[in-house]
Scaffold this active site. Structure first.
Site, PDB file in Angstrom:
ATOM      1  N   SER A   1     -32.477   9.991 -27.961  1.00  0.00           N
ATOM      2  CA  SER A   1     -31.323  10.855 -28.174  1.00  0.00           C
ATOM      3  C   SER A   1     -31.037  11.027 -29.664  1.00  0.00           C
ATOM      4  O   SER A   1     -31.883  11.493 -30.404  1.00  0.00           O
ATOM      5  CB  SER A   1     -30.120  10.296 -27.411  1.00  0.00           C
ATOM      6  OG  SER A   1     -29.089  11.228 -27.346  1.00  0.00           O
TER       7      SER A   1
ATOM      8  N   ASP B   1     -28.918  17.809 -30.733  1.00  0.00           N
ATOM      9  CA  ASP B   1     -29.599  16.560 -31.068  1.00  0.00           C
ATOM     10  C   ASP B   1     -31.042  16.627 -30.568  1.00  0.00           C
ATOM     11  O   ASP B   1     -31.448  17.632 -29.958  1.00  0.00           O
ATOM     12  CB  ASP B   1     -28.824  15.361 -30.504  1.00  0.00           C
ATOM     13  CG  ASP B   1     -28.787  15.321 -28.991  1.00  0.00           C
ATOM     14  OD1 ASP B   1     -29.007  16.377 -28.358  1.00  0.00           O
ATOM     15  OD2 ASP B   1     -28.534  14.246 -28.422  1.00  0.00           O
TER      16      ASP B   1
ATOM     17  N   ASP C   1     -28.975  17.315 -25.433  1.00  0.00           N
ATOM     18  CA  ASP C   1     -27.863  17.109 -24.503  1.00  0.00           C
ATOM     19  C   ASP C   1     -26.521  16.993 -25.223  1.00  0.00           C
ATOM     20  O   ASP C   1     -25.493  16.785 -24.595  1.00  0.00           O
ATOM     21  CB  ASP C   1     -28.101  15.894 -23.591  1.00  0.00           C
ATOM     22  CG  ASP C   1     -28.120  14.562 -24.323  1.00  0.00           C
ATOM     23  OD1 ASP C   1     -28.045  14.560 -25.574  1.00  0.00           O
ATOM     24  OD2 ASP C   1     -28.216  13.523 -23.648  1.00  0.00           O
TER      25      ASP C   1
END
Length: 462
Positions: A104, A249, A253
């Site tokens: 992430s 990112d 998400d």
């Protein structure tokens, strides 16, 4: 170097000794654990995988695929993809689960195995503990050579994801096209670099200026979409030639927006604005965010006659609360939009489509739209404790001290003060209490946070 095993997956830095970073041995071990869990839980021998563009992604993907095949599991590899795309592909492909290979917003030396159930949603706390137990016990039974799993690729599912977004009733392609929007995109050299422009082109955006959109995985700046990391896109917008900036990112998400003058729309307000649009068009409805997210979502929800509910921090907790309250939209204040009509997962692509529909139909500039919402500021702080201090007891004492105020204790302690709040949460990995406070000005939010920090120090000193 670090290896963090949690219910949502296995995260770590690449390299180092086994168990101290995300080494090939750790990847194989926990991929085998998850594959075993899927076979036991669903009797389904298909798993979908996909990855962001980070430098270690190809290596980790090949390890995961081979391990799953060794268990007799068929692998459908979406290759370079996005987290929400993999989430949607799992049920669409009738798979038993999914693995997203992404850390992430973490820097490029990190990677992770994020684990999805058969619905394409992050696995529950209970399921996560079962996976970790299987891994720690190395309780794997690999398949004989005649029953190895098959490996196939599918690079078409991103377009299916986009097609489903374009078909949503609240996505107004005509209104967007008529505005001839000029947009700058910062995708931090990951998969948003092709996914976001692909969506924007099909929405009819006139000009797409690409900034850091080559999916090399060599991130051009810190990949967390916070204001201090977005100076490059801000400078482009300051020149006045574009209507807005879009930042995602590495796994797409989290969605941050930048105003036409280079100022930040505010990550907290991505969800507020999209929710406002959905509530207006739906004639109201319920919403959910986590306890550390802005009160502005509650304000716009109640203005439209709906009810707001707060969930514990963590996407799986927000999703569970959304299902419980039949929320029409929800998410997290980090720019995570969850729109159940599409799927129960944070999705920047649907967030972009809904936001641009809202902006087009409002007739406002970004700065005017942002000014139309209640203005709150969040002060983020932490207090470090010595290891011998019982952080749980500190939180209990704080709850007792503020017992006359509305308190939510589902995740730490959140104390409400009229239109202000403070949320105290302990870290699971170190002796720290995080203190988030929100008020109508930075100064008052900081003041509230410092008052709470003073209370904690007083409790500790006794």
């Amino acid at each position: 170097m670090a290896l963090i095993k949690s219910i949502s997956g296995i995260r770590g830095t690449i390299g180092g000794a086994a168990g101290s970073g995300l080494t090939p041995i750790d990847v194989v071990k926990y991929a085998a654990a998850f594959g075993t869990w899927v076979l036991q839980k669903t009797q389904n021998n298909t798993i979908v995988i996909g990855r962001d563009a980070r430098l270690s992604g190809d290596m980790v993907s090949r390890l995961v695929s081979a391990t799953l095949q060794g268990l007799g599991i068929n692998v459908i590899d979406l290759g370079l993809s996005t987290t929400p795309t993999v989430e949607m592909a799992v049920p669409a492909k009738q798979a038993g689960g999914g693995i997203i290979l992404t850390a992430s917003h973490n820097p490029k030396q990190w990677n992770a195995l994020k684990l999805l159930n058969a619905s394409g949603e992050f696995i529950s706390d209970e399921d996560g503990k079962q996976v970790l137990a299987l891994g720690d016990a190395e309780a794997f039974d690999f398949a004989p050579v005649t029953k190895l799993g098959k490996y196939t690729t599918d690079d078409t599912f991103l377009q299916e994801h986009i097609n489903t977004i374009l078909a949503l009733p609240l996505v107004d392609k005509e209104a967007i096209r008529a505005k001839n929007f000029r947009v700058v995109v910062d995708a931090v050299n990951s998969t948003g670099g092709f996914a976001v422009p692909m969506l924007l082109e099909q929405l009819g955006v006139e000009v797409i200026e690409k900034l850091f959109c080559e999916p090399t995985g060599d991130f051009a700046h810190n990949p967390e979409p916070l204001p201090e990391n977005l100076r490059d896109i801000a400078r482009v917008l300051e020149k006045g030639s574009f209507d807005l900036g879009i930042v995602v990112d590495p796994d797409v998400d989290r969605l941050a927006l930048v105003n036409e003058d280079g100022t930040m729309f505010g990550e907290e307000y991505t969800l507020v604005a999209v929710a406002d649009y959905v509530l207006q068009r739906n004639g109201g409805g319920n919403t959910v965010s986590n306890l550390s997210s802005t009160r502005a979502l509650r304000d716009v929800t109640e203005k439209q006659g709906g009810s707001y509910a707060a969930a514990a921090v963590g996407e799986v907790n927000v999703v569970n609360k959304m299902k419980e309250t039949n929320a029409v939209i929800g998410g997290e204040g980090n720019g995570g939009i969850i729109y159940p009509e599409l799927h129960y997962g944070r999705d920047s692509l649907v967030g972009i489509a809904l936001f641009l529909s809202h902006l087009a139909k409002s007739g406002m500039t970004m700065t005017r739209l942002r000014a139309s919402y209640p203005n709150y500021f969040i002060s983020k702080n932490k207090i470090e404790l010595t290891p011998e201090i019982n952080t749980d007891e500190v939180l209990v004492r704080m709850q007792e001290r503020y017992a006359k105020h509305p308190i939510n204790s589902i995740d730490g302690v959140k104390i409400e003060f009229d239109k202000e709040w403070v949320h105290l949460r302990k870290s699971n990995t170190e002796p720290i209490i995080r203190i988030y406070a929100e008020s109508e000005s930075n100064a008052t939010a900081d003041h509230l946070a410092n008052k709470i920090i003073g209370d904690i120090k007083e409790i500790i000193s006794k």
